[in-house]
Design an enzyme around this catalytic site. Sequence first.
Site, PDB file in Angstrom:
ATOM      1  N   CYS A   4      29.966 -16.492   8.680  1.00 12.12           N
ATOM      2  CA  CYS A   4      28.642 -16.174   9.231  1.00 12.12           C
ATOM      3  C   CYS A   4      27.962 -15.107   8.371  1.00 12.12           C
ATOM      4  CB  CYS A   4      28.782 -15.694  10.672  1.00 12.12           C
ATOM      5  SG  CYS A   4      27.228 -15.129  11.363  1.00 12.12           S
ATOM      6  N   ASP A  30      13.845  -9.002   6.774  1.00 14.44           N
ATOM      7  CA  ASP A  30      13.999 -10.435   6.491  1.00 14.44           C
ATOM      8  C   ASP A  30      13.738 -10.693   5.005  1.00 14.44           C
ATOM      9  OD1 ASP A  30      13.780 -13.184   8.492  1.00 14.44           O
ATOM     10  OD2 ASP A  30      13.284 -13.398   6.362  1.00 14.44           O
ATOM     11  N   HIS A  46      29.586 -11.226  16.987  1.00 16.04           N
ATOM     12  CA  HIS A  46      29.044 -12.572  16.779  1.00 16.04           C
ATOM     13  C   HIS A  46      28.718 -13.242  18.113  1.00 16.04           C
ATOM     14  CE1 HIS A  46      28.291 -16.331  14.634  1.00 16.04           C
ATOM     15  NE2 HIS A  46      28.850 -16.921  15.675  1.00 16.04           N
ATOM     16  N   HIS A  97      23.682 -16.958  14.283  1.00 19.90           N
ATOM     17  CA  HIS A  97      24.117 -15.654  14.805  1.00 19.90           C
ATOM     18  C   HIS A  97      22.872 -15.078  15.470  1.00 19.90           C
ATOM     19  CE1 HIS A  97      26.459 -11.664  14.177  1.00 19.90           C
ATOM     20  NE2 HIS A  97      25.321 -11.332  14.780  1.00 19.90           N
ATOM     21  N   HIS A  99      19.695 -13.465  16.666  1.00 26.80           N
ATOM     22  CA  HIS A  99      18.831 -12.487  16.007  1.00 26.80           C
ATOM     23  C   HIS A  99      17.438 -12.560  16.590  1.00 26.80           C
ATOM     24  CE1 HIS A  99      18.735 -16.262  13.700  1.00 26.80           C
ATOM     25  NE2 HIS A  99      17.468 -15.976  13.433  1.00 26.80           N
TER      26      HIS A  99
HETATM   27  P1  AMP Z   1      15.901 -18.309  12.105  1.00 28.74           P
HETATM   28  O1  AMP Z   1      15.146 -19.412  11.434  1.00 28.74           O
HETATM   29  O2  AMP Z   1      15.266 -17.820  13.366  1.00 28.74           O
HETATM   30  O3  AMP Z   1      17.364 -18.642  12.271  1.00 28.74           O
HETATM   31  O4  AMP Z   1      15.776 -17.056  11.135  1.00 28.74           O
HETATM   32  C1  AMP Z   1      16.672 -16.765  10.131  1.00 28.74           C
HETATM   33  C2  AMP Z   1      15.994 -15.755   9.257  1.00 28.74           C
HETATM   34  O5  AMP Z   1      16.984 -15.136   8.462  1.00 28.74           O
HETATM   35  C3  AMP Z   1      14.948 -16.325   8.313  1.00 28.74           C
HETATM   36  O6  AMP Z   1      13.692 -15.696   8.561  1.00 28.74           O
HETATM   37  C4  AMP Z   1      15.487 -15.969   6.925  1.00 28.74           C
HETATM   38  O7  AMP Z   1      14.474 -15.611   6.028  1.00 28.74           O
HETATM   39  C5  AMP Z   1      16.410 -14.816   7.229  1.00 28.74           C
HETATM   40  N1  AMP Z   1      17.517 -14.617   6.320  1.00 28.74           N
HETATM   41  C6  AMP Z   1      18.431 -15.526   5.922  1.00 28.74           C
HETATM   42  N2  AMP Z   1      19.352 -14.960   5.120  1.00 28.74           N
HETATM   43  C7  AMP Z   1      19.000 -13.646   5.026  1.00 28.74           C
HETATM   44  C8  AMP Z   1      19.561 -12.526   4.337  1.00 28.74           C
HETATM   45  N3  AMP Z   1      20.667 -12.622   3.585  1.00 28.74           N
HETATM   46  N4  AMP Z   1      18.930 -11.331   4.462  1.00 28.74           N
HETATM   47  C9  AMP Z   1      17.815 -11.212   5.203  1.00 28.74           C
HETATM   48  N5  AMP Z   1      17.258 -12.229   5.890  1.00 28.74           N
HETATM   49  C10 AMP Z   1      17.833 -13.433   5.789  1.00 28.74           C
HETATM   50 ZN    ZN Z   2      27.976 -13.931  13.065  1.00 30.74          ZN
END
Ligand code: AMP
Ligand code: ZN
Length: 116
Positions: A4, A30, A46, A97, A99
């Site tokens: 994850c 982000d 998690h 995960h 968020h």
């Molecule tokens: P969701 O589509 O709601 O699952 O959002 C996932 C978010 O995580 C997206 O806005 C991505 O740009 C962001 N994301 C994915 N990997 C990373 C990372 N390593 N660091 C920061 N943001 C990330």
């Molecule tokens: Zn996780």
Amino acid sequence: MADCIFCKIAAGEIPSTKVYEDGQVVAFKDLEPQAPVHVLVIPKAHIASAKEITPENSAVVAHIFEVIAKIADELGLENGFRVINNCGEDGMQSVQHLHFHLLGQKKMGWPPFPQD
Ligand code: AMP
Ligand code: ZN
């Protein structure tokens, strides 16, 4: 969770730009910001999605919203902000995960699906 990406960010195993951290949660910028302020707030433990919130783990969600209020204040979002949780396939969740997206310093659109 071994594979994850947000567990790895929470553990410091993958770099991120953290704006807040305590024993229960981490908030970080982000990678693909959709607003001038775009921060993700996650529990360190998690939880796969909002579908997995239970009486046993829900206290961290209340804490996340306390943290959101604190971060919003620190980031100058006194004019308001939006909090988004994408859940599951229809919700377009891409990282499994839990968020919460904190978006601000931009006037948001409403309703959210003007093309429908
Ligand atoms: P969701 O589509 O709601 O699952 O959002 C996932 C978010 O995580 C997206 O806005 C991505 O740009 C962001 N994301 C994915 N990997 C990373 C990372 N390593 N660091 C920061 N943001 C990330
Ligand atoms: Zn996780």
